[in-house]
Scaffold this active site. Sequence first.
Site, PDB file in Angstrom:
ATOM      1  CG  ASP A 114     -36.402  26.626 -70.092  1.00  0.00           C
ATOM      2  OD1 ASP A 114     -37.320  26.862 -70.897  1.00  0.00           O
ATOM      3  OD2 ASP A 114     -36.028  25.476 -69.806  1.00  0.00           O
ATOM      4  N   GLY A 115     -34.009  30.591 -69.425  1.00  0.00           N
ATOM      5  CA  GLY A 115     -33.592  31.813 -68.715  1.00  0.00           C
ATOM      6  C   GLY A 115     -34.075  33.064 -69.449  1.00  0.00           C
ATOM      7  CG  ASN A 123     -37.836  28.509 -63.036  1.00  0.00           C
ATOM      8  OD1 ASN A 123     -38.681  27.879 -63.662  1.00  0.00           O
ATOM      9  ND2 ASN A 123     -36.638  28.776 -63.510  1.00  0.00           N
ATOM     10  CD  GLU A 124     -35.921  28.946 -58.585  1.00  0.00           C
ATOM     11  OE1 GLU A 124     -35.582  30.098 -58.894  1.00  0.00           O
ATOM     12  OE2 GLU A 124     -35.800  27.991 -59.349  1.00  0.00           O
ATOM     13  NE  ARG A 152     -30.087  25.801 -35.582  1.00  0.00           N
ATOM     14  CZ  ARG A 152     -28.902  25.288 -35.255  1.00  0.00           C
ATOM     15  NH1 ARG A 152     -28.752  24.003 -35.068  1.00  0.00           N
ATOM     16  NH2 ARG A 152     -27.847  26.078 -35.108  1.00  0.00           N
TER      17      ARG A 152
HETATM   18  P1  NAP Z   1     -29.858  31.171 -65.891  1.00  0.00           P
HETATM   19  O1  NAP Z   1     -28.484  31.151 -66.452  1.00  0.00           O
HETATM   20  O2  NAP Z   1     -30.918  31.947 -66.583  1.00  0.00           O
HETATM   21  O3  NAP Z   1     -30.357  29.653 -65.763  1.00  0.00           O
HETATM   22  C1  NAP Z   1     -29.558  28.654 -65.168  1.00  0.00           C
HETATM   23  C2  NAP Z   1     -29.933  27.319 -65.781  1.00  0.00           C
HETATM   24  O4  NAP Z   1     -31.256  26.955 -65.340  1.00  0.00           O
HETATM   25  C3  NAP Z   1     -29.983  27.385 -67.314  1.00  0.00           C
HETATM   26  O5  NAP Z   1     -29.376  26.231 -67.818  1.00  0.00           O
HETATM   27  C4  NAP Z   1     -31.485  27.422 -67.606  1.00  0.00           C
HETATM   28  O6  NAP Z   1     -31.818  26.857 -68.843  1.00  0.00           O
HETATM   29  C5  NAP Z   1     -32.001  26.537 -66.491  1.00  0.00           C
HETATM   30  N1  NAP Z   1     -33.440  26.689 -66.223  1.00  0.00           N
HETATM   31  C6  NAP Z   1     -34.152  27.827 -65.999  1.00  0.00           C
HETATM   32  N2  NAP Z   1     -35.449  27.528 -65.781  1.00  0.00           N
HETATM   33  C7  NAP Z   1     -35.562  26.180 -65.900  1.00  0.00           C
HETATM   34  C8  NAP Z   1     -36.644  25.258 -65.785  1.00  0.00           C
HETATM   35  N3  NAP Z   1     -37.890  25.667 -65.474  1.00  0.00           N
HETATM   36  N4  NAP Z   1     -36.388  23.951 -65.946  1.00  0.00           N
HETATM   37  C9  NAP Z   1     -35.143  23.514 -66.231  1.00  0.00           C
HETATM   38  N5  NAP Z   1     -34.077  24.322 -66.347  1.00  0.00           N
HETATM   39  C10 NAP Z   1     -34.288  25.634 -66.179  1.00  0.00           C
HETATM   40  O7  NAP Z   1     -29.705  31.524 -64.339  1.00  0.00           O
HETATM   41  P2  NAP Z   1     -30.226  32.704 -63.420  1.00  0.00           P
HETATM   42  O8  NAP Z   1     -30.506  33.910 -64.256  1.00  0.00           O
HETATM   43  O9  NAP Z   1     -29.291  32.789 -62.291  1.00  0.00           O
HETATM   44  O10 NAP Z   1     -31.601  32.133 -62.786  1.00  0.00           O
HETATM   45  C11 NAP Z   1     -32.704  31.735 -63.516  1.00  0.00           C
HETATM   46  C12 NAP Z   1     -33.134  30.357 -63.069  1.00  0.00           C
HETATM   47  O11 NAP Z   1     -32.059  29.468 -63.211  1.00  0.00           O
HETATM   48  C13 NAP Z   1     -33.569  30.269 -61.609  1.00  0.00           C
HETATM   49  O12 NAP Z   1     -34.950  30.405 -61.487  1.00  0.00           O
HETATM   50  C14 NAP Z   1     -33.111  28.894 -61.171  1.00  0.00           C
HETATM   51  O13 NAP Z   1     -34.154  27.939 -61.144  1.00  0.00           O
HETATM   52  C15 NAP Z   1     -32.129  28.458 -62.235  1.00  0.00           C
HETATM   53  N6  NAP Z   1     -30.825  28.255 -61.598  1.00  0.00           N
HETATM   54  C16 NAP Z   1     -30.449  26.992 -61.334  1.00  0.00           C
HETATM   55  C17 NAP Z   1     -29.272  26.752 -60.669  1.00  0.00           C
HETATM   56  C18 NAP Z   1     -28.895  25.356 -60.380  1.00  0.00           C
HETATM   57  O14 NAP Z   1     -29.545  24.451 -60.905  1.00  0.00           O
HETATM   58  N7  NAP Z   1     -27.900  25.143 -59.547  1.00  0.00           N
HETATM   59  C19 NAP Z   1     -28.458  27.798 -60.272  1.00  0.00           C
HETATM   60  C20 NAP Z   1     -28.863  29.090 -60.576  1.00  0.00           C
HETATM   61  C21 NAP Z   1     -30.073  29.303 -61.236  1.00  0.00           C
HETATM   62  P3  NAP Z   1     -31.532  27.581 -70.250  1.00  0.00           P
HETATM   63  O15 NAP Z   1     -30.122  27.220 -70.591  1.00  0.00           O
HETATM   64  O16 NAP Z   1     -32.542  26.978 -71.137  1.00  0.00           O
HETATM   65  O17 NAP Z   1     -31.720  29.066 -70.069  1.00  0.00           O
END
Ligand code: NAP
Length: 260
Positions: free
Chosen positions: A46-47, A121-122, A147
């Site tokens: 998804d990333g 996503n957000e 806050r």
């Molecule tokens: P990233 O490594 O591309 O993604 C982090 C994880 O989020 C990966 O496992 C990815 O899945 C998963 N993900 C992304 N979109 C998703 C969706 N719509 N539903 C379920 N899982 C999803 O990280 P990044 O480049 O920093 O940021 C990209 C996105 O990752 C952000 O939009 C954020 O939502 C998410 N993220 C999540 C967290 C957390 O949950 N704590 C932290 C940082 C970022 P794949 O393995 O399939 O790519």
Amino acid sequence: MKRFYISAKTDEISKGLNNKLKDALFNNDWIEDEKSPEIVFTIGGDGTFLHAVHKYLNQLSKINFVGIHTGTLGFYTDYEAEEIDQLIQDVLFKQPKIEAIRMLKIETKNGKLKKGLYALNEARIENIIKTQTIHVYINDEYLEMFRGNGLCVSAQAGSTAYNRSINGAVMSMGIEGLQITEISGIHHRASRSLGSPLIVSSNSNIVFKNDTFSNAVLCYDYKHTSLDEMTEITIKLSNKKVKIARFRPTSYIRRLQSLF
Ligand code: NAP
């Protein structure tokens, strides 16, 4: 004959799938066109899909996306690595159903100066340096003074991403709305905010205001920008849509199950 581009991760599995898909498309007279593709394939997760969406942000209405996941099944991706032959057959000979997902529009404001950004996503405002105060307005009505570390806004598609990690609700396919979720909210006698995730209707206008967002960052998908000079952030659903070509139905419950 169609114009395509493949956006793939650089690991060995993704590279192999990339080559196989490219060969099959070339053999059927498809043309590789990074500048102006009609179909963009993503190979990774998804990333990887999010990166491709931002790469083609200004051409989204002309592009259909198809995702292959090299791990488990994703939310934007419909095929797993071992299904590459099936994907090739489907893409060459089947008509897809197009699912269009509206992106979030984020507008940051400092006086008259405005900047427009988009997220699938957000969008989240986060301050890990000091407590962030945020006055929250929904459709011009005052809701609360929050806050804490920040607030996250997502729609249905992003509800399984960062939102889920901060105990936001997963919104099943077909549910519309914008979800506001707190990030480490402070709750005691002198400081109170809703505390639970709030889902408002999809046509809502969410506004976050404060005298200063110094040290805070606006994260939108994998991107970020400083909010140092900003005093107001507006988030709503835009008319910019990401179109996913779905060649076969995959149950949302199956996608969810593959997540944990
Ligand atoms: P990233 O490594 O591309 O993604 C982090 C994880 O989020 C990966 O496992 C990815 O899945 C998963 N993900 C992304 N979109 C998703 C969706 N719509 N539903 C379920 N899982 C999803 O990280 P990044 O480049 O920093 O940021 C990209 C996105 O990752 C952000 O939009 C954020 O939502 C998410 N993220 C999540 C967290 C957390 O949950 N704590 C932290 C940082 C970022 P794949 O393995 O399939 O790519």
